[in-house]
Structures are given as C-alpha cells and as structure tokens.
Motif scaffolding. Structure first.
Motif, PDB file in Angstrom:
ATOM      1  N   HIS A   1     158.302  -6.804  60.428  1.00  0.00           N
ATOM      2  CA  HIS A   1     156.910  -6.350  60.349  1.00  0.00           C
ATOM      3  C   HIS A   1     155.924  -7.506  60.478  1.00  0.00           C
ATOM      4  O   HIS A   1     156.304  -8.684  60.477  1.00  0.00           O
ATOM      5  CB  HIS A   1     156.678  -5.626  59.016  1.00  0.00           C
TER       6      HIS A   1
ATOM      7  N   SER B   1     158.701  -8.410  65.451  1.00  0.00           N
ATOM      8  CA  SER B   1     158.691  -6.983  65.140  1.00  0.00           C
ATOM      9  C   SER B   1     158.177  -6.127  66.287  1.00  0.00           C
ATOM     10  O   SER B   1     157.612  -6.618  67.262  1.00  0.00           O
ATOM     11  CB  SER B   1     157.828  -6.731  63.906  1.00  0.00           C
TER      12      SER B   1
ATOM     13  N   ASP C   1     156.160  -3.138  65.395  1.00  0.00           N
ATOM     14  CA  ASP C   1     155.561  -2.211  64.419  1.00  0.00           C
ATOM     15  C   ASP C   1     154.144  -1.789  64.784  1.00  0.00           C
ATOM     16  O   ASP C   1     153.449  -1.185  63.967  1.00  0.00           O
ATOM     17  CB  ASP C   1     155.600  -2.811  63.008  1.00  0.00           C
TER      18      ASP C   1
ATOM     19  N   GLY D   1     151.920  -3.380  60.057  1.00  0.00           N
ATOM     20  CA  GLY D   1     152.099  -4.244  58.897  1.00  0.00           C
ATOM     21  C   GLY D   1     150.842  -5.028  58.601  1.00  0.00           C
ATOM     22  O   GLY D   1     150.375  -5.087  57.450  1.00  0.00           O
TER      23      GLY D   1
END
Length: 363
Positions: A108, A136, A138, A142
């Motif tokens: 993240h 990551s 994501d 995050g």
C-alpha cells in the motif's frame, strides 16, 4: 567539446549523481580537455528528490518515519522549498525496494499520505509528488486514507489496506479527507498508462511487483471498482502511474498529472545546458521500448533532437536500437554478465564513458 552528462538513476545500483560522475570520469580519461557539465536527471521516480535538491540548494531536507508499503517503519525524506512548496518522492515511503518480500495484493501507499500530511502540517502550500518505483497497486487509496478518506464494504466496515481489498469496496467517505493545499498538487509521472485494461497499472506493472496472472486480473478488477465509485478520468494517460496512485490523487484530491521527466529537466535547466553543447551523454538501468514513453532517456532524446545536439546512451542493458542516438553501450556487455555489472556499477559506467569517448572520437 562541450559535453552534458545527464543520466537517470540506475535503479538499485547507482544514483543519477553517481552515474553522472562515473560517466564523466570515463569520458575525461580519453578526452581530458573537454568541457563536461554534470546534470543528473529524474522522472518522478527514484532520484527525484536528489535532482530537485541539486537544482535548489535553498531547499530544506526533512525526514519522517512512516509505515512502509508492507507496514514496517521506514524513514522517508522530503524537501521544503522557501516558497513553501514541498517535494515528495513516493519511492522514499512506498517504493518496491522497501518490501521485505513481494506482496502485490496487500502492499500500500499509506506512508506517502503520512509524508504529505506531515508536509501540510509543516506549512506547505503546494505539493509536488514524484510517482515512480511503487510497491503497490492500490490506486493511491493508502495515501488517501492517511489523509482522511474512509473506504467501506457493503456492511459499513473499513477495508484493510492494499489493492486487493478494493474488490469489496462499496462506499467512499470523504467527510474527513484533508483538503489539498491552496497551491495545488502536481504529480510527476514516468508512464502514460491508464488505470485499467490491457495497458493499465495492474496488467503492465503488476508482474514487476510479484503479481501472477490471477493476481493481475484481481487487481485490475479492484482498480475498476474503485474508479466506478471515485469517478474522475481513469483513462487519462498517466493515471496508472504508481499502481494507480496518480488516478486516486487526481480523482479525489484534485491533483494534476504531468510528465515527470520534462518537469525535472525544466527545473534543472536542461534547455540552457543544451545551448552550445556538442554532445549529451545519458543513461539508465535498462533501455527498452518503455524508455520512450515519458522516461528520462526518451524525454532527453526529444529535447536534444529539438536543440540539434547528438546523444550517446549508456545503459545497464540495451534491448534493441536506441532511436535518435549516435551511439549506445551496454554495461552488461562490457562487464560480461548482469551480476558483474550490478556488482560494480560505477566501475562499468566509467568504462562505458570511456568506450563512448573512443567510439565517437574515431567517428
């Protein structure tokens, strides 16, 4: 001759500054009378802070301890300029080399959001964020969660960190999301990928982060689910940068996606350096077709062509011809193997500078 030495970093083995010094040393070993100017570059990834710091000696370098991409604490540096612009580099807080082991589903960008929040608390009125080298996929959720965003499943429960969790996303709560600074947020990207699809963040870059085919498909669907709820422009070129972090910050924090290599080149004065130059010597860890899609070497080839200055390239590996260059050498070929090149990168960079000097002098 007037020679501008302007490489990118050789990821994981030599910074842009170290590469520039080594190439120059090799060049001058053959042509000690040449006027050689060092101009290390970056494109938003590793080395972006160093490039800014070299161009702006009035910048104040600060560090903060944040959760890394796998949750372990890391020390992340950032810069505060006198005009209250803060320069952040995602690789410092959420980069792939910070992982103890690959975790493509759970890695993240939370640490990046902590750095951004720290900069805002320190009085920054504008953020420039280099996006590159992320661990990551994501979508930047995050980082946004560190800035106050909440992500809920269909039961109203908070989702865990990481890209895979976005498959369960049912609701975005922006109530407590910290507003962007008044001077805005500029993202420096080194790719032109959209968020999803065959050329998107998961498909193109997920395997580099340890994702197999099933994980790539899951992450692509997760990013698509996030885009369904966040809106914005997931098809914008560069939205897929840093595992979709560019998209997330643009959609929910009004950030502006810009080409990183061109921005850094302008900052450090590449245009002025090219005036009157006879040659540009550049390089990167691996030259391939992606080098021409917004990265340092491709951007430099374009700028030098516009200025009428020839370019020579030294790369760890050269996968195919380098369009627009007058010469190219591979460190792996000089060293005899990839391991040898990685074990002594500056030694072989100096050898590359010397080899290019001999070759071009004969030419």
């Amino acid at each position: 001759m007037r020679v501008v030495v302007a490489p990118d970093s050789f990821k994981g083995s030599a910074t842009a500054g170290e590469a520039a010094r080594a190439l120059a040393r090799g060049w001058l070993a053959q042509r000690p009378g040449d006027d050689v100017r060092l101009l290390p570059l970056a494109d938003g990834g590793e080395g972006t802070l160093d490039a800014f710091a070299a161009a702006r000696p009035d910048a104040e370098r600060r560090t903060v301890t944040v959760p890394g991409p796998d949750g372990r604490p890391v020390s992340a540096a950032w810069l505060l300029l006198p005009d209250r612009t803060a320069v952040l580099e995602l690789a410092q807080s959420s980069g792939l080399p910070l992982m103890a082991s690959p975790d493509p589903l759970g890695a993240h960008t939370y640490g990046l959001g902590v750095v951004a929040r720290t900069a805002l608390d320190a009085g920054a009125t504008r953020l420039v964020i280099g996006l590159g080298g992320s661990a990551s996929t994501d979508g930047g959720t995050g980082a946004l969660r560190a800035l106050g965003l909440r992500l809920h499943d269909d039961q109203g429960e908070d989702l865990p960190l990481g890209g895979a969790a976005l498959t369960q996303l049912a609701h975005l709560d922006t109530t407590d999301l910290v507003p962007p600074p008044p001077g805005g947020v500029q993202l420096l990207v080194d790719v032109t990928a959209p968020l999803t699809g065959p050329a998107g963040a998961a498909t193109t870059y997920g395997p580099q982060k340890g994702a197999g085919p099933a994980e790539v498909a899951l992450l692509d669907a997760a990013l698509g689910r996030f885009a369904d709820l966040a809106g914005g422009s997931p098809d914008q070129p560069g939205a897929g940068a840093a595992g979709g972090t560019a998209y997330g910050l643009a959609a929910l924090w009004d950030a502006r996606i810009t080409p990183g290599a061109a921005t850094v080149a302008t900052l450090v004065g590449l245009g002025d350096a090219l005036v009157g130059a006879d040659l540009v010597l550049t390089g990167e860890g691996r030259f391939d077709e992606t080098s021409l899609t917004g990265k340092v070497v491709g951007s430099l080839l374009d700028a030098a062509a516009s200025a009428g200055v020839p370019v020579a390239v030294a790369a760890g590996q050269v996968a195919g011809p380098v369009p627009g260059s007058v010469a190219a050498v591979s460190l792996v070929e000089l060293a005899g193997s990839l391991d040898a090149a990685l074990n002594g990168p500056t030694t072989w960079l100096a050898e590359a500078g010397e080899a290019l000097s001999r070759r071009l002098t004969r030419g």
